[in-house]
Design an enzyme around this catalytic site. Structure first.
Site, PDB file in Angstrom:
ATOM      1  N   ASP A 182      42.180  32.042  48.585  1.00 27.34           N
ATOM      2  CA  ASP A 182      42.465  33.434  48.227  1.00 27.34           C
ATOM      3  C   ASP A 182      41.352  33.920  47.299  1.00 27.34           C
ATOM      4  OD1 ASP A 182      43.302  35.818  47.138  1.00 27.34           O
ATOM      5  OD2 ASP A 182      45.366  35.178  46.790  1.00 27.34           O
TER       6      ASP A 182
ATOM      7  N   LYS B 116      40.491  43.977  47.710  1.00 24.19           N
ATOM      8  CA  LYS B 116      39.972  44.663  46.525  1.00 24.19           C
ATOM      9  C   LYS B 116      38.571  45.209  46.745  1.00 24.19           C
ATOM     10  CE  LYS B 116      43.032  42.391  43.207  1.00 24.19           C
ATOM     11  NZ  LYS B 116      43.956  43.518  43.078  1.00 24.19           N
TER      12      LYS B 116
ATOM     13  N   PHE C 257      48.694  33.484  41.450  1.00 28.20           N
ATOM     14  CA  PHE C 257      49.042  34.888  41.650  1.00 28.20           C
ATOM     15  C   PHE C 257      48.437  35.329  42.972  1.00 28.20           C
ATOM     16  CE2 PHE C 257      48.491  39.429  41.624  1.00 28.20           C
ATOM     17  CZ  PHE C 257      49.751  39.855  41.246  1.00 28.20           C
TER      18      PHE C 257
END
Length: 419
Positions: free
Chosen positions: A244, A273, A159
């Site tokens: 990531d 984030k 994801f």
């Protein structure tokens, strides 16, 4: 600074409106908001630390922390203060000009990660898209791949976002279905399988793009040596290792980065984030100079990427990380979380499996007890917020500021709903 222009008249005060209940606000969204997420039926009006409060004043313990965007809790005083100070000075210049906050932010982020250069962006997906572009350009200009032939190897269950390029290499049909035609140039291999990865790499391979821990897949943690193996394999075959760490990075796993657990330094690191402290969207591609150096003026850009407000808040986030306090808290409280989940797992079979690293866990619940969504709704009724992922799996990712007592409250609630 003076101006001869007349000051604008103050805007009229908004008309008074009756306060709406949670149920009314949820119903009001339906005709005017497009569907993307499937939120739990809670309407947050206020928040501080590890707690949120709905419009009726009910309090909930936040065990999701914005998918790691709120690693430092809601409205951390140092981050709010940094934002207030910058709001009084300048918020946006665009990258058409320089700002006095950007160089310091980039220098410190490069130093923290052990890399050379920073490309500031806004969202996690934007960082991934940027990394794909940079990896391809590096392949053509540095590695010598034939034009338009570069490939990138990714992992099954990944994801990395939901843009059209990213869903092109997703294996989640919910994310993909109905959004083709898909962007070519990606090869998918099983996660945590070095032999399959090696077989997929050839002379066209620009990069291997993986999550050191797969979050959306249920907090899947690879076996010991996998990340070091990816590093060695990409170095030997002459392609880039892109990690990531948008969810796993910045203290979440008990280290600054998840790759730190194997003392690995990738060629390209993706952050987001938590980098914005839960206040502004901030992401970054951080890489070796040889990699990001392929970009020239006009070849990439972002109006808000690296704006003064985000650089100020991002710098305040780095202040917190540089103390090491939050990494230690995640490691120490992560051990408490692990023990609590182990006890629940042994207590009757309601939990069929769980995986935890620092203050991050994926918990697989016996499907006979309900879906992940149903378990999340039951926890909501107990005043604890979590979010489901696939099937009967829920994710726990509390703020790194959570106390041991608060963590015990969440574990007790989980124990109760699974009894």
């Amino acid at each position: 600074m003076t101006s001869t222009a007349a000051a604008p008249a103050p805007a009229p005060a908004p008309a008074a409106t009756a306060a709406r209940s949670s149920a009314q606000l949820i119903r009001a969204e339906e005709p005017v908001l497009a569907h993307n997420y499937h939120p739990l039926p809670v309407v947050v009006a206020r928040a501080e630390g590890s707690w949120v409060e709905d419009v009726e004043g009910r309090r909930y313990l936040d065990m999701l922390a914005g998918y790691s965007a709120l690693n430092f809790g809601h409205r951390h005083p140092a981050l709010v203060e940094a934002a207030h100070r910058q709001l009084d000075r300048v918020t946006l210049t665009s990258r058409a000009f320089h700002s006095d906050r950007l160089a310091g932010f980039a220098e410190r982020l490069a130093e923290l990660t052990g890399l050379d250069m920073v490309l500031p962006m806004n969202t996690g997906a934007e960082a991934v898209e940027s990394a794909v572009k940079v990896a391809r350009k590096w392949a053509y200009e540095v590695k010598g791949v034939a034009p338009d032939r570069a490939t990138i190897v990714v992992a099954d269950g990944n994801f990395h976002g939901r843009t059209t390029t990213i869903v092109s290499f997703s294996t989640d049909e919910t994310a993909r279905s109905g959004f083709g035609p898909f962007t070519p140039g990606f090869r998918v291999v099983p996660y945590d399988d070095l032999a399959a990865l090696e077989a997929a790499i050839d002379e066209t391979t620009a990069a291997v793009l993986i999550e050191p821990i797969q979050g959306e897949a249920g907090v899947l943690i690879p076996g010991d040596g996998y990340l070091a193996g990816v590093r060695e394999l990409t170095r030997r075959t002459g392609c880039l290792f892109i990690a990531d760490e948008i969810q796993s990075g910045l203290g979440r796993t008990g280290r600054t980065l998840a790759v730190d657990h194997e003392s690995v330094v990738p060629d390209v690191l993706l952050l987001g984030k938590a980098l914005g402290g839960g206040i502004v969207p901030v992401s970054a591609v951080v890489a070796r100079r040889e990699v990001l150096g392929v970009l020239r003026p006009g070849e990439h850009g972002s109006t808000f990427g690296g704006n003064p407000l985000s650089a100020a808040v991002g710098s305040a986030v780095l202040d917190l990380l540089e103390t090491g306090e939050y990494q230690r808290r995640a490691a120490e409280l992560g051990a408490v979380l692990d023990r609590g989940l182990a006890e629940i797992s042994r207590a009757g079979g309601a939990v069929t499996a769980y995986r935890a690293r620092g203050l991050w866990a994926g918990v697989d619940v016996d499907p006979a007890l309900g879906t992940g969504r149903q378990i999340s709704e039951r926890l909501l009724a107990e005043g604890v917020l979590v979010k489901d992922t696939h099937g009967s799996t829920i994710r726990l990712a509390p703020p790194l500021t959570i106390t041991e007592e608060e963590l015990g409250t969440a574990l007790a609630a989980l124990r109760k709903v699974l009894a």
